[in-house]
Design a protein around this motif. Structure first.
Motif, PDB file in Angstrom:
ATOM      1  N   VAL A  80       0.720  -1.186  -0.084  1.00 16.59           N
ATOM      2  CA  VAL A  80      -0.134  -0.026  -0.151  1.00 16.59           C
ATOM      3  C   VAL A  80       0.739   1.263   0.092  1.00 16.59           C
ATOM      4  N   ALA A  81       1.831   1.334   0.743  1.00 21.17           N
ATOM      5  CA  ALA A  81       2.688   2.473   0.714  1.00 21.17           C
ATOM      6  C   ALA A  81       3.545   2.494  -0.670  1.00 21.17           C
ATOM      7  N   MET A  82       3.794   1.508  -1.336  1.00 20.51           N
ATOM      8  CA  MET A  82       4.619   1.652  -2.586  1.00 20.51           C
ATOM      9  C   MET A  82       3.415   2.068  -3.564  1.00 20.51           C
ATOM     10  N   VAL A  83       2.319   1.517  -3.489  1.00 21.79           N
ATOM     11  CA  VAL A  83       1.404   2.232  -4.700  1.00 21.79           C
ATOM     12  C   VAL A  83       0.910   3.733  -4.114  1.00 21.79           C
ATOM     13  N   GLY A  84       0.919   3.929  -2.803  1.00 22.08           N
ATOM     14  CA  GLY A  84       0.732   5.586  -2.494  1.00 22.08           C
ATOM     15  C   GLY A  84       2.002   6.369  -3.001  1.00 22.08           C
ATOM     16  N   ALA A 129       1.045  -4.618  -8.081  1.00 26.12           N
ATOM     17  CA  ALA A 129       0.638  -4.707  -6.817  1.00 26.12           C
ATOM     18  C   ALA A 129      -0.441  -5.842  -6.307  1.00 26.12           C
ATOM     19  N   LEU A 130      -1.087  -6.235  -7.193  1.00 18.06           N
ATOM     20  CA  LEU A 130      -2.085  -7.209  -6.817  1.00 18.06           C
ATOM     21  C   LEU A 130      -1.691  -8.407  -6.105  1.00 18.06           C
ATOM     22  N   GLY A 131      -0.518  -9.069  -6.634  1.00 14.71           N
ATOM     23  CA  GLY A 131       0.066 -10.220  -6.120  1.00 14.71           C
ATOM     24  C   GLY A 131       0.522 -10.026  -4.625  1.00 14.71           C
ATOM     25  N   PRO A 132       1.265  -9.001  -4.314  1.00 16.02           N
ATOM     26  CA  PRO A 132       1.879  -8.812  -2.797  1.00 16.02           C
ATOM     27  C   PRO A 132       0.796  -8.509  -1.973  1.00 16.02           C
ATOM     28  N   PHE A 133      -0.314  -7.631  -2.500  1.00 16.05           N
ATOM     29  CA  PHE A 133      -1.199  -7.515  -1.631  1.00 16.05           C
ATOM     30  C   PHE A 133      -2.329  -8.427  -1.084  1.00 16.05           C
TER      31      PHE A 133
END
Length: 88
Positions: free
Chosen positions: A18-22, A57-61
């Motif tokens: 989430v932080a990396m997506v933000g 980001a879907l896989g790690p989340f």
């Protein structure tokens, strides 16, 4: 013990994702706004491009959420086992 570790690892994976997506969100928002301000603005194409940029980001989340859920299930089964045996 292992259940707690699974839960913590899953929580860290989800929060870091989430932080990396933000961190990568402002350029994506700018790209979507630029695409929508154009003469042939198409919302679905602009959102599709943004989703494609965030597909990593879907896989790690989801993996983090699954690990958290697995940890909680193991904790619940351990608590049920202790309750049925009558030991605290």
């Amino acid at each position: 013990m292992i259940a707690g570790l699974l839960y913590v690892i899953g929580l860290i994976a989800a929060l870091v994702t989430v932080a990396m997506v933000g961190y990568s969100a402002p350029p994506l928002v700018q790209a979507v706004m630029t695409a929508l301000d154009g003469p042939n603005a198409n919302l679905f194409v602009a959102l599709g491009d943004a989703a494609r940029a965030l597909s990593w980001a879907l896989g790690p989340f989801v993996g983090g959420i699954v690990l958290m859920g697995l940890g909680r299930i193991i904790m619940l089964l351990g608590a049920i086992n202790r309750a049925l045996r009558g030991t605290a």
